[in-house]
Write a protein that holds these residues in place. Structure first.
Motif, PDB file in Angstrom:
ATOM      1  N   LYS A 129      -8.606 -10.087   2.688  1.00 28.61           N
ATOM      2  CA  LYS A 129      -7.695 -10.412   1.588  1.00 28.61           C
ATOM      3  C   LYS A 129      -7.050  -9.150   1.027  1.00 28.61           C
ATOM      4  O   LYS A 129      -5.825  -9.120   0.786  1.00 28.61           O
ATOM      5  CB  LYS A 129      -8.432 -11.151   0.475  1.00 28.61           C
ATOM      6  CG  LYS A 129      -7.507 -11.594  -0.673  1.00 28.61           C
ATOM      7  CD  LYS A 129      -8.249 -12.349  -1.742  1.00 28.61           C
ATOM      8  CE  LYS A 129      -7.283 -12.938  -2.775  1.00 28.61           C
ATOM      9  NZ  LYS A 129      -6.368 -11.940  -3.360  1.00 28.61           N
ATOM     10  N   ALA A 130      -7.853  -8.112   0.820  1.00 26.49           N
ATOM     11  CA  ALA A 130      -7.305  -6.877   0.268  1.00 26.49           C
ATOM     12  C   ALA A 130      -6.275  -6.272   1.201  1.00 26.49           C
ATOM     13  O   ALA A 130      -5.194  -5.819   0.761  1.00 26.49           O
ATOM     14  CB  ALA A 130      -8.435  -5.880  -0.002  1.00 26.49           C
TER      15      ALA A 130
ATOM     16  N   ASP B  48      -3.099  -8.551   1.255  1.00 29.75           N
ATOM     17  CA  ASP B  48      -2.334  -8.399   0.016  1.00 29.75           C
ATOM     18  C   ASP B  48      -1.567  -7.081  -0.019  1.00 29.75           C
ATOM     19  O   ASP B  48      -0.510  -6.989  -0.660  1.00 29.75           O
ATOM     20  CB  ASP B  48      -3.269  -8.485  -1.197  1.00 29.75           C
ATOM     21  CG  ASP B  48      -3.822  -9.885  -1.422  1.00 29.75           C
ATOM     22  OD1 ASP B  48      -3.307 -10.837  -0.787  1.00 29.75           O
ATOM     23  OD2 ASP B  48      -4.773 -10.029  -2.212  1.00 29.75           O
TER      24      ASP B  48
ATOM     25  N   GLN C   7     -15.559  -2.171  -3.614  1.00 32.54           N
ATOM     26  CA  GLN C   7     -15.555  -3.288  -4.550  1.00 32.54           C
ATOM     27  C   GLN C   7     -16.544  -4.367  -4.114  1.00 32.54           C
ATOM     28  O   GLN C   7     -17.261  -4.945  -4.948  1.00 32.54           O
ATOM     29  CB  GLN C   7     -14.152  -3.882  -4.655  1.00 32.54           C
ATOM     30  CG  GLN C   7     -14.041  -5.015  -5.673  1.00 32.54           C
ATOM     31  CD  GLN C   7     -12.592  -5.386  -5.969  1.00 32.54           C
ATOM     32  OE1 GLN C   7     -11.667  -4.708  -5.522  1.00 32.54           O
ATOM     33  NE2 GLN C   7     -12.395  -6.452  -6.710  1.00 32.54           N
ATOM     34  N   ALA C   8     -16.619  -4.638  -2.814  1.00 34.51           N
ATOM     35  CA  ALA C   8     -17.552  -5.646  -2.320  1.00 34.51           C
ATOM     36  C   ALA C   8     -18.994  -5.265  -2.625  1.00 34.51           C
ATOM     37  O   ALA C   8     -19.815  -6.126  -2.979  1.00 34.51           O
ATOM     38  CB  ALA C   8     -17.364  -5.837  -0.815  1.00 34.51           C
TER      39      ALA C   8
ATOM     40  N   VAL D 133      -7.043   1.215   1.680  1.00 37.89           N
ATOM     41  CA  VAL D 133      -7.290  -0.138   1.163  1.00 37.89           C
ATOM     42  C   VAL D 133      -8.665  -0.635   1.608  1.00 37.89           C
ATOM     43  O   VAL D 133      -9.399  -1.255   0.839  1.00 37.89           O
ATOM     44  CB  VAL D 133      -6.181  -1.094   1.636  1.00 37.89           C
ATOM     45  CG1 VAL D 133      -6.489  -2.531   1.216  1.00 37.89           C
ATOM     46  CG2 VAL D 133      -4.815  -0.660   1.091  1.00 37.89           C
TER      47      VAL D 133
ATOM     48  N   ARG E 258     -13.411 -10.453   1.776  1.00 43.73           N
ATOM     49  CA  ARG E 258     -12.887  -9.520   0.786  1.00 43.73           C
ATOM     50  C   ARG E 258     -11.987  -8.470   1.437  1.00 43.73           C
ATOM     51  O   ARG E 258     -10.924  -8.128   0.915  1.00 43.73           O
ATOM     52  CB  ARG E 258     -14.046  -8.832   0.052  1.00 43.73           C
ATOM     53  CG  ARG E 258     -14.813  -9.735  -0.916  1.00 43.73           C
ATOM     54  CD  ARG E 258     -15.993  -8.983  -1.513  1.00 43.73           C
ATOM     55  NE  ARG E 258     -16.537  -9.640  -2.697  1.00 43.73           N
ATOM     56  CZ  ARG E 258     -17.455 -10.563  -2.677  1.00 43.73           C
ATOM     57  NH1 ARG E 258     -17.943 -10.978  -1.502  1.00 43.73           N
ATOM     58  NH2 ARG E 258     -17.910 -11.100  -3.793  1.00 43.73           N
ATOM     59  N   LEU E 259     -12.425  -7.942   2.591  1.00 44.39           N
ATOM     60  CA  LEU E 259     -11.628  -6.934   3.284  1.00 44.39           C
ATOM     61  C   LEU E 259     -10.300  -7.520   3.741  1.00 44.39           C
ATOM     62  O   LEU E 259      -9.231  -6.914   3.547  1.00 44.39           O
ATOM     63  CB  LEU E 259     -12.399  -6.388   4.481  1.00 44.39           C
ATOM     64  CG  LEU E 259     -13.663  -5.571   4.194  1.00 44.39           C
ATOM     65  CD1 LEU E 259     -14.366  -5.229   5.497  1.00 44.39           C
ATOM     66  CD2 LEU E 259     -13.328  -4.304   3.433  1.00 44.39           C
TER      67      LEU E 259
ATOM     68  N   LYS F  93      -8.852   1.375 -11.747  1.00 42.76           N
ATOM     69  CA  LYS F  93      -9.612   0.496 -10.869  1.00 42.76           C
ATOM     70  C   LYS F  93     -10.709   1.264 -10.148  1.00 42.76           C
ATOM     71  O   LYS F  93     -11.857   0.807 -10.068  1.00 42.76           O
ATOM     72  CB  LYS F  93      -8.688  -0.171  -9.845  1.00 42.76           C
ATOM     73  CG  LYS F  93      -9.418  -1.111  -8.896  1.00 42.76           C
ATOM     74  CD  LYS F  93      -8.466  -1.770  -7.913  1.00 42.76           C
ATOM     75  CE  LYS F  93      -9.236  -2.684  -6.961  1.00 42.76           C
ATOM     76  NZ  LYS F  93      -8.340  -3.336  -5.961  1.00 42.76           N
TER      77      LYS F  93
ATOM     78  N   SER G 211       0.813  -1.217   0.000  1.00 40.51           N
ATOM     79  CA  SER G 211       0.000   0.000   0.000  1.00 40.51           C
ATOM     80  C   SER G 211       0.849   1.269   0.000  1.00 40.51           C
ATOM     81  O   SER G 211       0.333   2.358  -0.294  1.00 40.51           O
ATOM     82  CB  SER G 211      -0.939   0.014   1.207  1.00 40.51           C
ATOM     83  OG  SER G 211      -0.211   0.022   2.419  1.00 40.51           O
TER      84      SER G 211
ATOM     85  N   GLU H 289     -11.435   1.086  -0.477  1.00 45.24           N
ATOM     86  CA  GLU H 289     -11.470   0.557  -1.835  1.00 45.24           C
ATOM     87  C   GLU H 289     -12.077  -0.851  -1.854  1.00 45.24           C
ATOM     88  O   GLU H 289     -12.910  -1.172  -2.720  1.00 45.24           O
ATOM     89  CB  GLU H 289     -10.054   0.532  -2.405  1.00 45.24           C
ATOM     90  CG  GLU H 289      -9.973   0.109  -3.857  1.00 45.24           C
ATOM     91  CD  GLU H 289      -8.532   0.107  -4.353  1.00 45.24           C
ATOM     92  OE1 GLU H 289      -8.232   0.860  -5.282  1.00 45.24           O
ATOM     93  OE2 GLU H 289      -7.706  -0.649  -3.773  1.00 45.24           O
ATOM     94  N   ALA H 290     -11.689  -1.683  -0.892  1.00 45.72           N
ATOM     95  CA  ALA H 290     -12.200  -3.055  -0.848  1.00 45.72           C
ATOM     96  C   ALA H 290     -13.692  -3.080  -0.529  1.00 45.72           C
ATOM     97  O   ALA H 290     -14.435  -3.912  -1.063  1.00 45.72           O
ATOM     98  CB  ALA H 290     -11.421  -3.868   0.192  1.00 45.72           C
TER      99      ALA H 290
END
Length: 610
Positions: free
Chosen positions: A274-275, A278, A347-348, A340, A271-272, A154, A48, A343-344
């Protein structure tokens, strides 16, 4: 604070308090103040960090200072104005005014600048700075909006599928009460704001009573835009551990929105996590230690009262996540993790919109027969939560401290895992009530009515002229010894009886509505966040008409002559020497049983229809 203060230091301290509004650093000693030493940091680097922009026209104020500081109110609004001028997709509006006269701003980001109320896309509402010393969400939002303006592919794809609403600074007055000594246990920014607002109220305790104009403004936004996901961004207090971004919501076992809770568990959290992982961060659960002197004793799985965002969101069937970034991690790291997270979450919403909307609709249709208004902590710990993956904590030792004269925890700055760390869940029913069909509120209780309407609760005129309802009488009550959030709270015990009343002067609040569970939490006086316990009905505890002895005594004699049962009851009471020796108590015995007694005294004015 030490209880022993010299006369000279007391004088200096008084000058500090008088000039507190100026926010100049001041201590009760003539030498320069010292910063609180904090535990050692673990080294951190993550993907990040690539989000940071160090040069060009769009460096955010926090980036420009290398995340040492955060921009003030004026600088923040100026940067947002630049963003809005650069993209028609970004719009700004003022949603309210603080007690100090500052405007609370809402920023909307939608594809093509469309109206998020009508464009048919799911909406994410992110709120920063309810505690203005915890301002990570503001600076993360500025970076994210900047990246959108400068063409981040994105983000543009995400905004095609979901709307983003941002309150950059909710506590605008506290935001301007800046200083390096506002947050003892937090690593940056150097100019952190203050926890409470201009009236010294903690907005983060105001979600039910809605005393503050700032939170009433947020409630207007929630009622108008109906967000599908609400993020309330904070920074923690408390223990040291490895997680840098922790978050939570009402668990399914205690939820008034169980389908939403399952979506948060089964769709959003993965999802949160993992983002964040990562990107180099360590996401984790909300952490509240049960013993500050021995962290290994375990943590609490907290069930929030509705005075908090996540507690209220559960009652409203608004998916709400409380983010608590770890205060001992640097401001830079926390801001990047928040970016992050935002953004996550966006996206979710875009990816799993249908299942979330289905969960919200299902919970809005729930009409339970009973409702739990308060939960207690289970004394039996759950050892399975961290059985497969241990809690990522930090090592500590106990050492005798000369300041306290007792052993104190010393965090060692070294990672330590805690397998099978005990978790004590708030899953024991403490207050459970039967859900009525409706409540009837006297129209004269205008402040209560205004609060209900501010929440968005539907209020109507009764369709009948009279009805047989249930009224609660306060049998015993206790006021708090000191004020809390501007209120002297009160608790009570109650008895109930049927009453036949005319409904001409009442409004009806049906529980057969999407916010029916919230209505119960606010209007049943046995709930800890009821408007009764917040003191909105304290007028029932005062009497304004009294009896003179020259009128009451002849009346009492007449009552004894006409009512043999009353005479027998009085004679029985006289066997109590304390009563017999108290002329006032003896007269009150008759006054309370006479038709002259105030029939509204200790009567809870909200009537119930079962």
């Amino acid at each position: 604070m030490f209880t022993s203060i010299t006369r000279a230091s007391t004088s200096l301290l008084a000058r500090c308090l008088v000039t507190a509004a100026v926010i100049a650093p001041c201590t009760a000693h003539s030498e320069a103040p010292v910063s609180a030493p904090l535990p050692k940091l673990l080294p951190w680097h993550g993907a990040s960090e690539q989000l940071i922009v160090n040069k060009g026209d769009w460096v955010t104020p926090a980036e420009a200072s290398a995340f040492r500081t955060t921009p003030n109110y004026r600088e923040t609004r100026a940067f947002i104005d630049r963003l809005a001028a650069a993209s028609p997709d970004i719009r700004t509006m003022d949603i309210g005014t603080s007690s100090g006269g500052r405007k609370v701003q809402l920023v909307t980001l939608t594809a093509g600048g469309s109206d998020p109320k009508t464009n048919g896309k799911p909406t994410l509402l992110a709120q920063a700075g309810i505690h203005s010393g915890e301002i990570d969400g503001k600076d993360a939002s500025l970076m994210l909006l900047r990246d959108y303006v400068t063409g981040n592919r994105k983000l543009r794809q995400l905004v095609e599928r979901a709307n983003l609403l941002i309150v950059p600074i909710l506590n605008v007055d506290g935001h301007e009460r800046t200083g390096p000594y506002n947050r003892m246990n937090q690593r940056g920014p150097e100019n952190a704001g203050w926890r409470s607002n201009g009236n010294n109220l903690n907005i983060n305790r105001d979600y039910t009573k809605l005393d503050t104009p700032e939170l009433r403004a947020v409630m207007d936004v929630i009622n108008s835009y109906k967000p599908d996901l609400y993020l309330d961004i904070h920074v923690t207090d408390g223990e040291d551990y490895q997680y840098d971004i922790t978050y939570g919501y009402t668990a399914a076992f205690a939820s008034d929105s169980p389908d939403i809770a399952h979506w948060l568990d089964n769709s959003l959290r993965g999802r949160l996590d993992k983002a964040l992982t990562d990107a180099g961060h360590i996401p984790g659960p909300l952490v509240f230690g049960v013993n500050p002197q021995e962290f290994s004793d375990g943590i609490t799985h907290w069930t929030a009262l509705p005075r908090f965002s996540n507690g209220l969101g559960d009652l409203r069937h608004t998916p709400t996540v409380l983010i608590e970034n770890h205060s001992l991690k640097p401001f830079r790291q926390r801001v990047l993790g928040t970016y992050v997270f935002l953004e996550a979450a966006l996206q979710a919403l875009g990816e799993d919109r249908q299942s979330l909307e289905k969960a919200i609709a299902s919970d809005q249709k729930r009409r339970p027969e009973t409702q739990v208004l308060a939960w207690d902590t289970n004394k039996k710990p759950d050892l399975t939560v961290f059985a497969k993956q241990p809690f990522k904590g930090m090592a500590y030792k106990k050492a005798m401290n000369p300041i306290t004269g007792t052993e104190q925890v010393v965090w060692l700055g070294k990672a330590k895992d805690y397998p099978e760390l005990p978790v004590f869940a708030d899953n024991v029913k403490a207050v459970e009530v039967r859900v009525p069909r409706a409540y009837y509120l006297p129209k004269k209780d205008a402040l209560v009515l205004a609060r209900l309407k501010a929440h968005g609760i539907q209020v109507s005129e009764p369709q009948r002229k009279s009805a047989k309802l249930t009224q609660l009488t306060v049998d015993g009550h206790e006021f708090a010894e000191s004020p809390f959030e501007g209120h002297f709270r009160v608790s009570g015990t109650f008895s109930e009886k049927p009453v036949q009343v005319s409904l001409n002067d009442f409004v009806k609040i049906s529980t057969d509505q999407p916010l029916g569970s919230l209505a119960v939490a606010l209007l049943d006086p046995r709930g800890p966040d009821s408007l009764f316990q917040w003191g909105f009905f304290n007028q029932i505890f005062q009497r304004t008409e009294y009896a003179e002895p020259y009128a009451l005594i002849p009346l009492a004699e007449k009552m004894l002559q006409q009512d043999p049962a009353l005479k027998k009851e009085f004679e029985k009471r006289l066997q109590d020497k304390a009563f017999a020796d108290d002329p006032r108590a003896r007269m009150d015995f008759f006054y309370q049983r006479s038709p002259y007694y105030d029939q509204a005294y200790l009567k809870y004015p909200v009537l119930t229809e079962y």
